[in-house]
Design an enzyme around this catalytic site. Structure first.
Site: not given
Ligand code: MSP
Length: 671
Positions: A18, A21, A126, A129, A144, A147, A300, A303
């Site tokens: 999304h 990412h 959690c 996290c 949490c 989440h 926020k 899903k």
């Molecule tokens: N797998 C771990 C990261 C391990 S790094 C050694 C993880 N994955 S994640 O898929 O949940 O998130 C990846 C990145 O996407 C994180 O930096 C997280 O902050 C970012 N984002 C997820 N949702 C977000 C938003 N709504 N806005 C901006 N970035 C966010 O965490």
């Protein structure tokens, strides 16, 4: 040639990509492209985080194995990244053999140092996290806060890492390396957390099997964060015997120059990761930069609510570069920002279709019409546009180097305004009509085209497809430029131009935002779109004609509003216009039009209520220098007393706030 190694977080495979990412990855790509432009030897890594409880559970819920789930999501990333113009050099998966080898090598070092021990413990875990939480960190009901679901009590015997031994060393490192954690506000949060005392960290799990087996301990798998963080080194070959070779990628690129992460995972990168590296006797990354969160319409993304912004329809409708531009232009790197379809469509039309697209098409069309399809025959080394470019270049470079992408884009857009003004003031169409294709006309259009060539290089890191397309239009090869091309005077004379369609065809905002039949108004275009398997356009490819109406050639100004009655200069001077800076901004409750601004004018700060909320979010206003009518009688709007009025141009009824060069001090009189 200096090296620059940068990484994104590796993404969990329990969810499709999304905009959160995408944002991190686009930011990393922009930095990678900027560094390549500067001539650095760049290595850019991204990948997927495939182990752990969360993935095991998601796969079970879908009735597939974890690796099947991982393969599906990896295929989505493999389709998406090229479509968005992401130029990573490597993609690591934590299920790869090269990764496992490196994780075991790191654990070996922690063990040799005496920092691992076995202990029994219980705690609230959690799985969102993927960490144990203290009761203080949880909401009532052990929920949490990140989440919004309860953590589960887990009791087991685990391997522990002696994190508590590294508090002082970490604090000393933060102190000595102020750029290790950025931005500063986040650094302060981490310092406070470490000062509060560190607990030893459990680094193995026995209640799951989806992970790397912990060496020498049957039934234990490696804790997912120890596993995941190590990817930054395993992708370079850490753990292979060849890593010791001075020519190996590991020797060349480690330590990383930049880890880009979201604020929610900063602690793992700025506390646990450096502590592991201290223990292993390995060098630390130079900078961990934590960005803010993308919200959806100020809420926020979730899903469950179904308001997650997926990239597909945006790329299909607007092209990848529009999405890249929006993400970078809209979010101050480090702070939260809100995504809305209205803001996206508004920026697309104003900044891309109008400011950038029209300027390019207008100038190239005139040059082609008046000079036989070629660049004009006479150049101008003394053009005022040269001065404007030479003022823009250092601002852009400094902002890009400091990761202030908004400022960098603002500098480019100011240059675009100068190009437009130059064209309007010189009226090339009039010169041609009166005198034909004279040397004066040649210099005027050559300068404008040369400026466009330079704009194409300045935007390249953010909009690579568009940059290539502009270069093709002005008759240059589309291949990525170099910083050494950022010099006035490089556009060859009398070189064939090539015709092209509009870069960003204007969209009909009302039509775009209209709810689809059966969809309530507030969710027009806001549904979660599934990932498409479509044929994909390349970066900067124009949006498909089916969804976007063809552009007006050069937009003709709307009929001028009726002129007001004449006034004397004295009448005009009765209005006290001042430069102000917006120091804070918030939405006015129950109003979709009004923003409450705190505006500093000289020494004083006053409240001004402005009807600009349809076009600007509060975050977009903070930091802007604007023009305020300072001697207007106070008036109450929605119960708030407003002391002044913000000047704005009204375009199709939409307010475009007049902004002032940031160098002008607040309180300066406008006349
Ligand atoms: N797998 C771990 C990261 C391990 S790094 C050694 C993880 N994955 S994640 O898929 O949940 O998130 C990846 C990145 O996407 C994180 O930096 C997280 O902050 C970012 N984002 C997820 N949702 C977000 C938003 N709504 N806005 C901006 N970035 C966010 O965490």
């Amino acid at each position: 040639m200096s090296k620059f190694y940068l990484t994104t977080p590796i993404y969990y495979v329990n969810d499709a990509p999304h905009i959160g990412h995408i944002y991190t990855t686009v930011v990393a790509d922009v930095v990678a492209r900027f560094r390549r432009l500067a001539g650095d030897d760049v290595r850019f890594l991204t990948g997927t985080d495939e182990h752990g409880q969360k993935i095991e559970r998601a796969a079970r819920e879908q009735g597939i194995t974890p690796i099947e789930l991982a393969d599906r999501v990896v295929a989505r990333y493999a389709e998406l990244w090229p479509r968005l113009g992401i130029s990573h050099d490597d993609f690591i998966r934590t299920t790869e053999a090269r990764h496992k080898k490196g994780v075991l090598a790191l654990i070996e070092r922690l063990r040799e140092k005496g920092d691992l021990f076995l202990a029994r413990h219980g705690g609230w875990y959690c799985s969102g996290c993927e960490e144990f939480k203290t009761e203080k960190e949880l909401l009532p009901g052990n929920v949490c806060p990140d989440h919004a679901r309860p953590a589960a009590w887990q009791e087991e015997e685990n391997w522990f890492f002696r994190l508590s031994a590294y508090g002082d060393r970490l604090l000393e490192h933060y102190e000595r390396n102020p750029d290790f954690i950025r931005p500063e506000s986040r650094r302060n949060e981490v310092v406070a957390f470490v000062r509060g005392g560190l607990r030893d960290l459990s680094v193995s799990r026995t209640n799951i099997s989806w992970g790397i087996p912990f060496p020498g301990s049957d039934g234990h798998v490696v804790y997912v964060w120890l596993d995941a963080l190590t990817n930054y080194m395993t992708a370079l070959g850490f753990g292979e015997s060849s890593a010791a070779d001075p020519r190996s990628p590991y020797s060349r690129y480690w330590p990383a120059d930049l880890h880009i992460v979201g604020k929610d995972i900063l602690r793992f990168h700025a506390v646990y990761w450096p502590a592991f590296l201290f223990s292993a006797g390995l060098p630390l990354p130079k900078c961990v930069y934590a960005h803010g969160w993308w919200l959806r319409d100020e809420k926020k993304m979730s899903k469950t609510i179904g308001n997650v912004v997926r990239p597909d329809h945006l790329i299909d409708d607007f092209g990848p570069d529009a999405l890249r531009y929006f993400l970078l232009r809209e979010m101050t790197f480090g702070q939260d920002a809100s995504f809305s379809d209205e803001a996206f469509a508004g920026r697309y039309n104003a900044d891309l279709a109008n400011d950038l697209g029209n300027t390019v098409s207008r100038v190239t069309k005139m040059a082609a019409d008046y000079f036989d399809g070629k660049t004009p025959p006479e150049l101008d080394g003394d053009s005022p546009l040269r001065t404007s470019f030479e003022a823009t270049l250092p601002l852009w470079k400094k902002a890009m180097t400091d990761y202030r992408f908004q400022d960098a884009l603002n500098a480019i857009w100011r240059f675009l305004t100068d190009i437009n003004q130059f064209v309007v003031q010189n009226e090339p169409w009039k010169i041609h009509k009166e005198d034909g294709s004279t040397a004066r006309l040649s210099k005027c259009l050559w300068s404008s085209l040369e400026s466009i060539r330079l704009v194409s290089i300045l935007i390249e890191p953010v909009m690579p497809g568009t940059a290539a397309s502009i270069r093709r239009q002005v008759g240059l090869p589309a291949s990525p430029p170099l910083e050494s091309d950022l010099v006035w005077g490089r556009l060859p004379v009398s070189q064939p131009l090539s015709a092209a369609g509009a870069l960003f065809p204007r969209i009909d905002t009302k039509e775009y935002l209209k709810p689809a039949p059966g969809v309530p108004a507030e969710s027009a275009n806001k549904k979660e779109t599934p990932m498409s398997q479509n044929e994909t356009p390349g970066p900067g490819a124009p949006p498909p004609a089916a969804t976007v109406p063809p552009p007006a050639e050069t937009p003709k100004p709307k009929a001028e509003p009726e002129a007001a009655a004449e006034i004397s200069i004295d009448d005009f001077f009765r209005t006290d216009l001042r430069v102000g800076e917006v120091v804070a901004a918030e939405a006015v409750p129950k109003s979709n039009k009004l923003l409450k601004l705190s505006v500093r004018i000289g020494e004083n700060t006053r409240t001004v209520v402005a009807g600009i909320a349809k076009r600007y979010t509060p975050e977009q206003m903070v930091g802007r220098k604007i023009v305020v009518v300072a001697n207007l009688k106070p008036a109450k709007l929605m119960g708030i007393e407003s002391h002044g009025m913000v000047l704005a141009a009204s375009q199709d009824g939409e307010p475009i706030v007049l902004t002032v060069d940031p160098a002008v001090p607040t309180g300066t009189k406008v006349r």
